[in-house]
Scaffold this motif. Structure first.
Motif, short mmCIF file in Angstrom:
data_model
loop_
_atom_site.label_atom_id
_atom_site.label_comp_id
_atom_site.label_asym_id
_atom_site.label_seq_id
_atom_site.Cartn_x
_atom_site.Cartn_y
_atom_site.Cartn_z
N ARG A 77 0.81 -1.22 0.00
CA ARG A 77 0.00 0.00 0.00
C ARG A 77 0.84 1.27 0.00
O ARG A 77 0.46 2.27 -0.62
CB ARG A 77 -0.99 0.00 1.15
N ASP A 78 1.96 1.28 0.71
CA ASP A 78 2.78 2.50 0.74
C ASP A 78 3.38 2.79 -0.64
O ASP A 78 3.44 3.95 -1.06
CB ASP A 78 3.87 2.38 1.79
N ALA A 81 0.65 4.14 -2.79
CA ALA A 81 0.39 5.53 -2.42
C ALA A 81 1.45 6.46 -3.04
O ALA A 81 1.11 7.55 -3.51
CB ALA A 81 0.36 5.69 -0.91
N GLU A 84 0.64 6.78 -6.75
CA GLU A 84 -0.55 7.61 -6.93
C GLU A 84 -0.20 9.08 -6.72
O GLU A 84 -0.63 9.95 -7.49
CB GLU A 84 -1.64 7.17 -5.95
N TYR A 85 0.59 9.36 -5.70
CA TYR A 85 1.02 10.73 -5.41
C TYR A 85 1.81 11.30 -6.60
O TYR A 85 1.54 12.43 -7.05
CB TYR A 85 1.87 10.73 -4.14
#
Length: 173
Positions: A77-78, A81, A84-85
């Motif tokens: 997930r990190d 993220a 996505e960022y």
């Protein structure tokens, strides 16, 4: 953006400084990363023991299911993220898939299935995934020995790195 690991944060800040920018949003070149493709960690045998059938295998139906997808996405997930960022900043992001090497403590079937789930998740975010498996693997789907780092169960060697760089150059970097 801040990395939780002091060492990672130091590398990140040094990277930005070398490029003459103060933040990722100011980056004027494509961003190439390998974050999240650590499927060998997701595939650690002991993580999947409760799901094994009587023959000792993780059932293909489990590996193709929603539960597996949810577990894999949670494990990375990190990294998701981060991608996505970076995409939301408007950056061109390329994620390079790693060498197809499954260390002894990992389950090969879980590794291959998890890696595919990671690839799909990263692609869904709008990241250009650099997938060199067709050029670097044998009939078994694993890294060819001539592209493996000696005495290392995970990494590719210089020849593998050259293939990665050639592909990045072919993509306009």
């Amino acid at each position: 953006m801040v990395f939780h690991s002091g060492e990672a944060e130091e590398h990140y800040r040094r990277f930005l400084k070398e490029l003459g920018v103060g933040a990722l949003a100011e980056l004027g070149i494509p961003l190439v990363a390998t974050f999240g493709f650590c499927a060998h960690f997701v595939a650690l045998r002991e993580n999947w023991d409760i799901y094994r059938d009587r023959g000792g295998a993780v059932p293909p139906a489990l590996l193709a299911g929603t539960l597996f997808d949810t577990v894999v996405r949670a494990a990375v997930r990190d990294a998701l993220a981060f991608y996505e960022y970076a995409v939301d900043l408007g950056l061109r992001v390329l994620a390079v898939m790693p060498p197809q090497r499954v260390p002894g403590q990992s389950d090969a079937a879980v590794f291959l299935a998890a890696q595919e789930r990671i690839r799909l998740a990263v692609t869904e975010l709008g990241v250009d995934v650099v997938d060199l498996r067709h050029r670097t693997t044998g009939p078994d789907g694993l890294q060819r020995p001539d592209l493996c780092e000696a005495d290392d169960e995970v990494h590719g060697n210089l020849a593998f790195g050259r293939i990665v760089l050639a592909e990045l150059l072919d993509r306009g970097l």
